[in-house]
Structure formats: C-alpha cells, structure tokens
Design an enzyme around this catalytic site. Structure first.
Site, mmCIF file in Angstrom:
data_model
loop_
_atom_site.group_PDB
_atom_site.id
_atom_site.type_symbol
_atom_site.label_atom_id
_atom_site.label_comp_id
_atom_site.label_asym_id
_atom_site.label_seq_id
_atom_site.Cartn_x
_atom_site.Cartn_y
_atom_site.Cartn_z
ATOM 1 N N ILE A 431 3.115 -1.839 -4.568
ATOM 2 C CA ILE A 431 4.186 -1.956 -4.558
ATOM 3 C C ILE A 431 4.973 -1.508 -3.230
ATOM 4 C CG2 ILE A 431 5.996 -1.142 -6.135
ATOM 5 C CD1 ILE A 431 4.046 -2.896 -7.383
ATOM 6 N N HIS A 694 1.170 7.969 -11.370
ATOM 7 C CA HIS A 694 1.574 9.214 -11.636
ATOM 8 C C HIS A 694 0.320 10.254 -11.687
ATOM 9 C CE1 HIS A 694 5.091 6.831 -12.917
ATOM 10 N NE2 HIS A 694 5.632 7.694 -12.108
ATOM 11 N N CYS A 726 3.377 1.292 -9.550
ATOM 12 C CA CYS A 726 4.340 1.721 -8.690
ATOM 13 C C CYS A 726 3.951 2.057 -7.276
ATOM 14 C CB CYS A 726 5.400 2.816 -9.210
ATOM 15 S SG CYS A 726 7.118 3.192 -8.407
HETATM 16 N N1 GLN Z 1 8.734 0.024 -2.692
HETATM 17 C C1 GLN Z 1 8.938 1.237 -3.376
HETATM 18 C C2 GLN Z 1 7.694 2.173 -3.031
HETATM 19 O O1 GLN Z 1 6.450 1.380 -3.366
HETATM 20 C C3 GLN Z 1 9.421 1.200 -4.613
HETATM 21 C C4 GLN Z 1 9.451 2.493 -5.411
HETATM 22 C C5 GLN Z 1 10.176 2.446 -6.644
HETATM 23 O O2 GLN Z 1 10.300 1.272 -7.191
HETATM 24 N N2 GLN Z 1 10.575 3.561 -7.286
HETATM 25 O O3 GLN Z 1 7.844 3.261 -3.198
HETATM 26 ZN ZN ZN Z 2 8.452 1.638 -9.381
#
Ligand code: GLN
Ligand code: ZN
Length: 755
Positions: A431, A694, A726
């Site tokens: 992500i 998490h 994430c």
């Molecule tokens: N690109 C961001 C990361 O990887 C996305 C964070 C988020 O969506 N809160 O940290």
């Molecule tokens: Zn996220």
C-alpha cells in the site's frame, strides 16, 4: 440579560500535559496520585481561564482521562462482563486501551469516530439483560471542585438517547428497550447534582441532528417527560448539524433550555423560532467550535438581532459545540505569519469573542473598539492578496466535464494497461509505506533541524529507497513502491509543499486518548509550486525493471484532515487541491511512472450527518478525485486506497471514482466487507487486503490463499490484486519480510491452480 457559556474545553492542556502524564502513568513512571494531581491542576487552570473570560456558566465533566463516552458508560455502570465489576482506573484503562498498568491484556472496547469529527470515542456495549446503576462519582466530584473555587458549575452529561444510540449490541435486539432501565440512573444523577447546589445541567443529545427512526424520535418525549421531575434545569444541547424535521419535537420537549448549532446549520433558526416558547432559554451556538477562524462578530450580532425580533425569553451565547475540536491558545504560536495570525482564533480566543459579543449586546458603546478590531481582521482576510491566487482561479474557471473524465472507459484502459504492464494474474503489491526505522526518523529530523545538508539527506533517502526496492525484488513482488521514508504524515508531507497551507507549532487536537493530531490550516488558494514526489519515485523506478507505483494523498483526504477555509465552499477548496494533485499525477506519468496510487483514506469521513446531504458531498468529492486522476493516458494505471471498509451505502460513488484498481481493508472481516462490491457488481479491479497490518503476527500462506479463494469466488479471480490491508510504516522489517514472503507465495499457489 444575555449570558455566555461554554459546552466543553480541550482537556489535554496547551502543552499536552495530560497526554504526557497518561503515558508516564501507563509506563509505571508515576502513580495514580501524581496523575490525579496533574489532572486536577489542568482542570483548575482551564476553569480559571474560562472564568477569566467572564463565562456565566462553566462546564464540568468535560474533562476525561480518555473519553467522555467511556466516562458515561462507567457512570451508568455499563461495564462489559470481561472487565469484572471494579470501577477503578485500571478497569477504565482496560476498557479504553486493553491494558492497565499491570500489563495484563484485555479486549478493549471498540473505538470509532465521534459524528463527523476526527475525535474517536469508545463504543458502549449493552446486552439484552443489561442493568444500570450509578457508579463512581466523577461528575459530582468535579462539580464540587469547581464550586470550591467559587464558581457555578454546569455539569455536562451525554444524554441517555445519544448514549444508547452509540452503543453496540447483539443483533436482533432492540436496544431502545433498555431506555426504561436507563432513565432512573439519569434521574438519580440529576437529583444528586441538584442536592449539591447545581442549577443547570447540560445534557448533550447530538443524535437530534441525525436521521432518526420513528421509535427513537418518540423516545425523546418519553425520556424527557420522565426527567422533567428532577429538580435541576436541563439545557438540551444539539450540535454538528440541523434539527431538521425534529425541530418542532425538540423545541417542545419539557426542558428548560435548548442549544442549537448556528455555525453548521444557520438555516435551522427559522424552524426553531417558529416552535420555541418564550419561557425557555435559547442558547445560540455562534462561534465555530470545529474550525480555527476568527468569528465575524458583526454577522453574529445580526443573527442575535434577528432572534430578538421574535424571541423574548432568556438568551445565551456559546460556541457551536464543545471546543474539544480546536487547539487551546493562539498566543502560543509565536512563529505564525503575522499577517495571518489575526485571522485565527483557538479555544481561548473564542471565549474572548463570546465576551465581546455579550458586551456588544449589553453595552454597545463599550464594545466599539473590540468590534472594530474584529471587523478589520475579517476585512483584511477577505481582501488579502495572500489568499487569492489569480492563476488558481483561472484554472478553476476552466474546469469543465472533460477534466474529470479519463480518455476511455475502463475495459479499454484495462486492455492497454495489461498489454503495457504484463503483470501475472493475482498481481502482488503493497500500500505504499515500509517500516519507518529509527534511522529514517533521525535523518528526517536532522534535515529539518538543518543539521545535515540537502545532498546528505537525498543520499540517505536514496539509500533507503534502494534498500526497499531490493527487498521487494527479493520477495518477488510484482508492483513495487519506493517506501515513503521521506514522509512523516500523509497530509503534512503534501501540505508543506503546497501553497495555501499553514502549519502551527502547537495546534494539537485530541484524536483519541492520549493521541493528538496537528491538522494543517488551508488558508488560501492552493497551488503546487513544484513537483513533490517525482524525484523519489523516479529514482526508485531507475533501480528496477518492475513497475514502480507513485504514491499520492488525494484531495478529499487532504481536505478532511485539515482546518479548511470557511470563506468559500469546501468543494471549491477540494477542486483546487485536485488541480494541484493532478499536476503531480501528470508529472509522475511524464517521468516514466506507469502506476499512480491516490490514497483517499478519509473519503468517507466527509459524509454529512444527514443522509439527505450525502449525495451533494459525494458528487463534489468524486469529481475532485476524478479531476486529479483523469489527466493521464489510458495505459497509465490509477490506484486508490481506502482503509475503512464500510462501503455498502456509498458503493456507487466508489465505483464512480473509476480508479483502475482499488485496495481496501478486508482481512479481519474474512472478506465479508467485499459484499458491497459483489452486490453492486463493481466493475474495476480490487485488492482486498489479505492480512491485518495492525498486528505483528505473520500470516501463513494457507490463511491468505483461503482468503483469496473466498475473494476470487466473490468478485472474480481475474479482477483480484494481492496486497496487505494498509501501509506498513508502523511495522518492523522482520515481520514485514515474513508476511510479504508468505503473501507472494500465496499468489504463486493460486496462479499454479489456474494452470
Ligand atoms: N500510502 C499510505 C501508506 O502506505 C496509505 C496510508 C493510509 O491509507 N492510511 O502508509
Ligand atoms: Zn490504509
């Protein structure tokens, strides 16, 4: 005689004293008594400060060690069974954060957003056989503390209906059935406060600005008819929006006073005046409790005059809502641009504004100088060259349909992207962020402090990027990222490089518990003087043959996580942000980046309290996203990422974003959160997160294969991407390596199964 009062004050302290005290207490560095005396000191200081502003009534009970909703749950004796029955501070922190000072782990209460703010509360839990009983003595103690200082306390209670509405319960059970058991406890609290010499109690029922089922509307009459017999005066407080169709019902409730939010919902005034009786107190929320701009006092006085034409009863003036949502004191900001500082007002300054308003009503001549100063600040801001940028406005004027439209529909783009990127099925990616190691933080810190040169900084960052790229190649990932080491925050990083943004030194606002955020202030037209991310992404791409994904924060998230100017519609500011990000997207494409991800973590947060207003928000929010994503060739792939996953009610808008790929959080729900996409027949590609970032636990390949099989059955395996939930910035490399290796392996297993 006009009175002034406050609905609540920020509780962490202007130097975040409570945050640091709590964290020391949790580490075992200070004991309960020390924490208690720091807290008492803060309460006193904040009361004194409010008294010095001439408030006629000072709120108590707005202080909290963690969260006022949790305080209410404890006060009502609604402590879930797993925490036992003691009500001490240990139980409190177990409910709040899953751990007291003894370190024994508990499943904490769930946390979620307080209406449409960035504050998070702890979700109450109730069972069908829930019993309530008055527990603890916080509200009584705090009222007594203030009385001892010689002031009149106005205790603040979260009302029974809002508390119940926010509570979580087993499905199939109507929690409204608990109201009759709950009301006697409220009655007891009110009687005890009265016995203590309290005259007014503020009872917050912000759900009155929501769409309510019929049974809940009716319950208001039932509840307040019962509480009517208590020997205190109730000020029913509503905020964050309009009473709308509940206006007549609310005005007729048997309470002594009503507070309404005239900043968020000035249009509700007529309906309230149509229904309000002169024997009650009307409290006008005229000072913005959600934003940091100085109040236009002349306009506020005009509103008071309008009210006075029709309402002959007792008038109170107040901030629109609790000041919890703004920083404490503007005077603390010694480094702010002196041209802009006079346009702002934090909690303390807002109370002074209230004082001036009252003076202007009671003794107009005495308020002349202050009113003139206010008018000058308002005018200077409106006319200032600092906020107006003709080039930005020319850009906005040229906005037409074509700017928010990709060249061709998704199937055409998909074919071109597949031909260009040549990715395997089940393509793997992440992500954006990789672990933010102490070295990375140190490098950023030293550069910011001027301790290392720009050349050194760039060298070290490039070194980190090189490391991330090699790690990803070794793991066999398909679409790589540069790792975001240069960013400490996904909004701040962009805000610092955009014109029109301002950063405070101490503008902290509580997000939850001891956590604060320091939202940037968007004060003027937004533009992008120079590329913001291109050098890093371009460098990362130069190190690999695999496609590099550029990483940006989207316009809606930049907007929703900032204090936004109030002199133009939010949509206009969103479009300005969109045009600035669009330039960055186009520059990334030009520099050879084939995939660009535009994060919209806060997209849903901007939804107004009333569903009837959702579509208007979604229309401009979607348009803003499309403006920034539509300037590229069909063969350039646009991704978006959203962390929250309640998509059911906004799935049509999500589809309209028309991102080629969306990545979302789904692992903890066993892919159930994909339902919205299935029911809607979502057309574009999807990366449902296959593991929870998490947790430090390393997920097994088998777990992830199983999740992907479920996802494949539901949305079609040809549409699927494979990625975590994430970003990985809070993790350690050891667990990241293990998790991503297993994730890549899961993709291989599935490809092999395809044959
Ligand atoms: N690109 C961001 C990361 O990887 C996305 C964070 C988020 O969506 N809160 O940290
Ligand atoms: Zn996220």
């Amino acid at each position: 005689m006009t009175k002034i009062h406050n609905l609540g004050f920020p509780r962490l302290g202007e130097n975040r004293e409570l945050k640091f005290a709590l964290e020391r207490y949790w580490r075992g560095d200070i004991d309960h008594a020390t924490l208690g005396s720091i807290a008492a000191g803060l309460r006193q200081r904040h009361w004194q400060l409010q008294a010095n502003s001439g408030l006629d009534l000072i709120p108590v009970g707005d202080f909290s060690y963690y969260d006022q909703v949790l305080d209410t749950s404890i006060m009502l004796g609604a402590i879930p069974e797993r925490f036992g029955s003691s009500i001490g501070l240990d139980t409190y922190f177990r409910m709040a954060r899953g751990q007291a000072s003894d370190g024994v782990p508990f499943r904490a209460c769930e946390m979620t957003k307080w209406f449409d703010t960035n504050y998070h509360y702890l979700v109450p839990e109730v069972t069908p056989d829930q019993q309530f009983e008055l527990s603890g003595s916080k509200i009584f103690d705090e009222a007594r503390e203030l009385q001892a200082l010689g002031y009149q306390p106005k205790p603040v209670l979260l009302g029974p209906l809002t508390w119940l509405w926010l509570a979580k319960t087993a499905s199939g059970f109507n929690k409204l059935d608990l109201l009759d058991r709950l009301l006697p406890v409220y009655g007891e609290i009110l009687r005890r406060l009265a016995a203590q010499g309290v005259e007014w109690v503020q009872i917050d029922e912000p759900i009155l600005v929501l769409d309510l089922p019929y049974a809940w509307r009716n319950a208001f009459e039932r509840a307040y008819n019962r509480l009517q017999s208590c020997p205190v005066k109730l000020l029913l407080a509503t905020y964050f929006g309009e009473l709308g169709e509940h206006a007549s019902l609310t005005c007729k409730l048997p309470v002594a006073g009503l507070h309404i939010d005239l900043v968020r919902a000035p249009e509700q005034l007529t309906a309230v005046l149509d229904n309000f009786a002169n024997h009650k107190v009307l409290s006008l929320g005229l000072i913005d409790g959600r934003n940091i701009w100085r109040t236009d006092l002349k306009a506020a006085l005009a509103t008071v005059a309008t009210v006075r034409e029709r309402f002959k009863g007792e008038l109170w003036l107040a901030p629109s809502c609790s000041l919890l949502h703004v920083p404490v004191d503007l005077e603390r900001e010694t480094d702010l641009d002196p041209a802009i500082k006079p346009w702002l007002a934090f909690a303390r300054q807002k109370l002074t504004e209230l004082e001036i308003l009252r003076l202007a009503i009671e003794e107009p001549a005495a308020a002349e100088t202050e009113l003139a100063a206010s008018a000058t600040a308002i005018r200077t801001r409106r006319e200032s060259g600092l906020i107006h940028n003709p080039a930005v406005q020319a850009g906005l004027a040229k906005l037409d349909g074509t700017l928010a439209q990709r060249q061709n529909p998704f199937p055409v783009r998909q074919a071109q992207q597949r031909a260009k990127l040549k990715l395997p099925s089940y393509p793997t990616t992440t992500i954006g962020s990789f672990p933010q190691t102490p070295e990375i933080r140190k490098t950023r810190h030293e550069f910011k402090q001027g301790q290392i040169s720009e050349a050194d900084y760039v060298r070290r960052m490039e070194h980190t990027i090189g490391f991330c790229v090699r790690e990803q190649e070794n793991l066999g990932l398909d679409v790589l990222v540069h790792g975001e080491a240069e960013r400490n925050d996904m909004v701040e990083y962009f805000g610092e490089q955009l014109d029109g943004f301002l950063f405070t030194g101490y503008g902290w606002v509580q997000s939850y518990g001891s956590r604060c955020v320091k939202p940037p202030i968007i004060y003027g037209d937004v533009s992008r003087p120079a590329p913001m991310t291109v050098r890093w992404s371009h460098y990362a791409q130069s190190l690999t043959d695999k496609p590099m994904k550029g990483m940006l924060t989207g316009p809606v998230t930049l907007l929703n996580w900032s204090f936004v100017r109030d002199d133009q519609p939010r949509s206009t500011t969103a479009y300005q942000l969109a045009l600035a990000i669009r330039d960055e997207v186009n520059d990334l494409e030009r520099s050879g980046i084939p995939i660009i991800q535009i994060d919209e973590a806060a997209f849903r947060e901007g939804l107004p309290p009333r569903q009837s207003r959702w579509q208007a928000y979604l229309d401009w929010a979607v348009r803003a996203f499309r403006i920034c994503s539509s300037g590229v060739q069909d063969s350039t792939q646009i991704h978006t990422h959203m962390c929250y996953s309640e998509f059911n009610d906004i799935i049509a808008a999500i589809a309209e974003l028309d991102a080629d790929v969306i990545t979302i959080e789904t692992s903890r729900s066993n892919m159930e959160l994909l339902d919205a996409f299935i029911d809607f027949n979502y057309p574009n590609e999807i990366g449902p997160g296959v593991y929870d970032i998490h947790s430090p636990n390393v997920p097994t390949t088998g777990d992830m294969v199983a999740l992907l099989k479920i996802a494949g059955e539901r949305v079609g395996s040809d549409k699927l991407w494979v990625n975590p939930d994430c970003g990985l910035k809070t993790r350690q490399w050891e667990d990241v390596r293990g998790s991503l290796a297993n994730m890549a392996e899961a993709a291989k297993v599935l490809r092999a199964a395809l044959g």
